[in-house]
Design an enzyme around this catalytic site. Structure first.
Site, PDB file in Angstrom:
ATOM      1  N   GLY A 240      -6.812 -17.515  29.618  1.00 29.83           N
ATOM      2  CA  GLY A 240      -7.955 -17.464  28.702  1.00 29.83           C
ATOM      3  C   GLY A 240      -8.899 -18.634  28.727  1.00 29.83           C
ATOM      4  N   GLU A 279      -0.799 -18.240  32.239  1.00 30.78           N
ATOM      5  CA  GLU A 279      -1.337 -17.142  33.069  1.00 30.78           C
ATOM      6  C   GLU A 279      -2.842 -17.275  33.264  1.00 30.78           C
ATOM      7  OE1 GLU A 279      -0.507 -13.735  30.628  1.00 30.78           O
ATOM      8  OE2 GLU A 279       1.641 -13.761  31.039  1.00 30.78           O
ATOM      9  N   CYS A 351     -28.811   3.182  40.166  1.00 29.86           N
ATOM     10  CA  CYS A 351     -29.707   3.931  39.293  1.00 29.86           C
ATOM     11  C   CYS A 351     -29.311   3.823  37.821  1.00 29.86           C
ATOM     12  CB  CYS A 351     -29.733   5.377  39.736  1.00 29.86           C
ATOM     13  SG  CYS A 351     -30.337   5.479  41.410  1.00 29.86           S
ATOM     14  N   GLU A 352     -29.402   2.637  37.277  1.00 30.83           N
ATOM     15  CA  GLU A 352     -29.136   2.397  35.859  1.00 30.83           C
ATOM     16  C   GLU A 352     -29.959   1.193  35.450  1.00 30.83           C
ATOM     17  OE1 GLU A 352     -25.850   2.988  33.856  1.00 30.83           O
ATOM     18  OE2 GLU A 352     -24.730   4.072  35.389  1.00 30.83           O
TER      19      GLU A 352
HETATM   20  N1  LLP Z   1      -2.909 -12.807  30.820  1.00 33.42           N
HETATM   21  C1  LLP Z   1      -3.204 -11.593  30.305  1.00 33.42           C
HETATM   22  C2  LLP Z   1      -2.143 -10.851  29.634  1.00 33.42           C
HETATM   23  C3  LLP Z   1      -4.518 -11.083  30.404  1.00 33.42           C
HETATM   24  O1  LLP Z   1      -4.796  -9.910  29.860  1.00 33.42           O
HETATM   25  C4  LLP Z   1      -5.525 -11.844  31.050  1.00 33.42           C
HETATM   26  C5  LLP Z   1      -6.883 -11.344  31.170  1.00 33.42           C
HETATM   27  C6  LLP Z   1      -5.163 -13.085  31.607  1.00 33.42           C
HETATM   28  C7  LLP Z   1      -3.848 -13.544  31.462  1.00 33.42           C
HETATM   29  C8  LLP Z   1      -6.137 -13.966  32.326  1.00 33.42           C
HETATM   30  O2  LLP Z   1      -7.180 -14.347  31.509  1.00 33.42           O
HETATM   31  P1  LLP Z   1      -8.208 -15.461  32.020  1.00 33.42           P
HETATM   32  O3  LLP Z   1      -7.436 -16.729  32.222  1.00 33.42           O
HETATM   33  O4  LLP Z   1      -8.793 -14.971  33.286  1.00 33.42           O
HETATM   34  O5  LLP Z   1      -9.198 -15.530  30.933  1.00 33.42           O
HETATM   35  N2  LLP Z   1     -13.125  -8.776  32.903  1.00 33.42           N
HETATM   36  C9  LLP Z   1     -13.360  -9.773  31.880  1.00 33.42           C
HETATM   37  C10 LLP Z   1     -12.120 -10.556  31.564  1.00 33.42           C
HETATM   38  C11 LLP Z   1     -10.939  -9.682  31.215  1.00 33.42           C
HETATM   39  C12 LLP Z   1      -9.681 -10.464  30.941  1.00 33.42           C
HETATM   40  C13 LLP Z   1      -8.516  -9.558  30.866  1.00 33.42           C
HETATM   41  N3  LLP Z   1      -7.266 -10.224  30.673  1.00 33.42           N
HETATM   42  C14 LLP Z   1     -14.515 -10.658  32.301  1.00 33.42           C
HETATM   43  O6  LLP Z   1     -15.079 -10.448  33.378  1.00 33.42           O
HETATM   44  O7  LLP Z   1     -14.912 -11.552  31.551  1.00 33.42           O
END
Ligand code: LLP
Length: 423
Positions: A240, A279, A351-352
Site C-alpha cells: 500500500g 506485500e 473509441c471512448e
Molecule cells: N496486498 C494485497 C492483498 C493487495 O490487494 C494489494 C493491492 C497489494 C498487497 C499491493 O498493494 P500496493 O503495494 O501495490 O499498493 N490497480 C490499482 C491498485 C490496486 C491495488 C490492489 N491491491 C491502481 O492502479 O492504483
C-alpha cells in the site's frame, strides 16, 4: 527553460528502442526496480527474518519476477495464474502467500500442491473460504497454513476503488468474524493458523492509517491466539505504500520501516517476536516502468489541443479508471524550441472519451506528429492491467540493465488474439 525529457532509461536510448520495437512499448529499469526493494530489505533487517512478498499483480512479467526472486523476494499472489508465474520465476513455495477474497477450489489445490508443504500462507478472507480450504487440504492430505485477513476498519484516505480496509469493503474479517474464524480453524484438522494479515489500501500517502491498522492488529493478536489455542508465527502487514506521481509526498521507505519496527520490532513490547511479512507492489515496480508512445496526429478542436497517440486506455487504464495522474514528457530533448508550453490532452486511439493518458497538461507546443512521449511511473498496474479492447494487441515489454536491454515480452499480434477464437 526547456520542458523535461527522458531520452534514456539507464544507458539505453528510448528512441532507438522505439525504432527497433515500434511503439507503444513498456520499458523497465532494473536499477529502479531493485532500489526500493533493497532499501526496504535493509530497513526491515532489524526484524531478523522479515519477508518481502512482491505483489505480483502490480507488474507480473516473468523476467521482473525473476529479478526480484533472485534477490530473495517472496511473492504475494491473487490467482492460480500468478502462482504459475511465481513458481516459474523460481520463488520457493515457502516464500509465497496467496491473497484474495475469491480463491477457487482449483486454485487452492494448486497452491496446496506447490512445493513439499504447500505455500507459506493462504490469506483467508471469510469463514466460507476457510471451510472450503479445510476440505481441499483434507482431500489432498495436506495441511494448509492459514493467515486470517483482519479488516481493521481504517480509512486509508486513498481513491475509493483502491481502499480495502474499511468495514464496508469486501475484504478481510472484522474483529468478531476474525475471532469466529480463529475458533473454527482450531476445529479443522487440515488447517494450521499461522498468522494474521492486513492490507488497508493502495497508494497510501500518509502513515497514520497504517499506524492505526498496525495498532488494531497488535491488539487482536492475543484474542486470536486464545480463541484458536495456537501461537501465531507471523503477521503480514500488506502493501500500500504510495509513490510520487505528481505532488504527493508519500512517506519515505525509512519512515515506513521505522513504523513497522515500532509496532513489531525487537523493542516493540510484543510479548513474543513474530515474523513480519510485507506485500509491496507499487512501491517496488511503480517508478521502474515507462510507457513509450508516438504521437500519431495533432488535432485542435474548439479550445482543446490534442496529441493523439498510439497508446491508449487498453495499454494504460489508470487515468481512465482512477483519474490516475502520470507525468508525460518528451523522449527527445526539446531544447529552446520546447520552451513554449500549451495546454494539451494526451489521448489514445480507443473509441471512448475516457481514453486519455493525460489531460490539460502544459506540453511543448512544438511536439510534432511522430514525436515520442514517455508516460512515467507506469511500472505498477500498467501492463498488468492492459487489455485487448478494440482488438488492440498488447505492447511489448523491455527490461533495461545498464546499457543493455532485453525484450521480456514480445508484442502481441492480431493473430494471437484471433487464434483463441478460431474454433
Ligand atoms: N496486498 C494485497 C492483498 C493487495 O490487494 C494489494 C493491492 C497489494 C498487497 C499491493 O498493494 P500496493 O503495494 O501495490 O499498493 N490497480 C490499482 C491498485 C490496486 C491495488 C490492489 N491491491 C491502481 O492502479 O492504483
Amino acid at each position: 527553460m526547456s520542458l523535461p525529457s527522458l531520452p534514456r532509461l539507464e544507458g539505453v536510448s528510448l528512441a532507438i528502442l522505439a525504432e527497433e520495437l515500434g511503439t507503444p512499448f513498456y520499458a523497465y529499469s532494473k536499477k529502479a526496480l531493485l532500489a526500493p526493494f533493497l532499501e526496504l530489505t535493509r530497513g526491515l533487517a532489524p526484524l531478523g527474518d522479515p519477508l518481502i512478498c512482491f505483489a505480483v499483480k502490480s507488474c507480473s512479467n516473468l523476467s521482473i519476477l525473476r529479478v526480484l526472486a533472485a534477490q530473495g523476494a517472496g511473492m504475494d499472489l491473487v490467482s492460480g495464474g500468478e502462482l504459475a508465474r511465481a513458481v516459474e520465476a523460481g520463488t520457493p513455495a515457502e516464500r509465497i502467500v496467496f491473497s484474495g477474497v475469491g480463491k477457487s477450489r482449483g486454485e487452492m489445490r494448486e497452491a496446496l500442491l506447490t512445493g513439499k508443504d504447500g505455500i507459506l500462507a493462504f490469506n483467508v478472507e471469510s469463514i466460507e473460504e476457510l471451510r472450503a480450504l479445510g476440505e481441499e487440504a483434507g482431500a489432498q492430505g495436506r495441511i494448509a497454513r492459514v493467515s486470517l485477513r483482519f479488516n481493521p476498519d481504517v480509512d486509508p484516505k486513498t481513491h475509493p476503488y483502491i481502499a480495502t480496509g474499511l468495514h464496508d469493503n469486501k475484504f478481510g474479517l472484522d474483529r468478531r468474524a476474525l475471532l469466529e474464524a480463529a475458533a473454527e480453524c482450531a476445529k479443522l484438522p487440515h488447517l494450521r493458523l499461522n498468522g494474521l494479515s492486513i492490507h488497508i489500501g493502495s497508494q497510501l500517502t500518509s502513515l497514520a492509517p497504517l499506524s492505526q491498522a498496525f495498532r488494531s492488529l497488535r491488539a487482536v493478536i492475543p484474542e486470536v491466539e486464545e480463541r484458536s489455542g495456537r501461537k501465531l508465527d507471523h503477521v503480514d502487514l500488506g502493501g500500500g505504500l504510495g509513490i510520487r506521481y505528481r505532488k504527493e509526498k508519500p512517506p519515505s521507505i525509512a519512515a515506513y520501516c521505522a513504523l513497522v519496527l515500532r509496532h513489531f520490532g525487537p523493542r516493540s513490547g510484543l510479548p513474543r517476536p513474530l515474523r513480519v511479512l510485507v506485500e509491496p507492489g507499487r512501491l517496488i515496480s511503480g517508478a521502474a516502468g515507462v510507457l513509450v508512445t508516438r504521437v500519431v496526429y495533432r488535432k485542435k478542436q474548439g479550445k482543446r489541443r490534442f496529441l493523439i497517440c498510439d497508446a491508449g486506455m487498453n495499454d494504460l487504464v489508470r487515468p481512465a479508471l482512477y483519474d490516475g495522474y502520470h507525468e508525460v514528457v518528451s523522449v527527445e530533448p526539446l531544447g529552446r524550441n520546447g520552451a513554449k508550453a500549451v495546454l494539451t490532452d494526451v489521448v489514445g486511439p480507443v473509441c471512448e472519451s475516457s481514453d486519455f493518458l493525460a489531460k490539460g497538461r502544459r506540453l511543448a507546443a512544438e511536439l510534432p506528429e511522430g514525436a515520442l512521449l514517455a508516460v512515467l511511473n507506469a511500472g505498477a498496474y500498467g501492463f498488468s492491467m492492459s487489455s485487448n479492447y478494440n482488438t488492440r494487441p498488447r505492447p511489448p515489454e523491455v527490461l533495461v540493465d545498464g546499457s543493455s536491454s532485453r525484450v521480456i515480452r514480445r508484442r502481441e499480434t492480431v493473430n494471437d488474439l484471433l487464434a483463441a477464437e478460431r474454433l
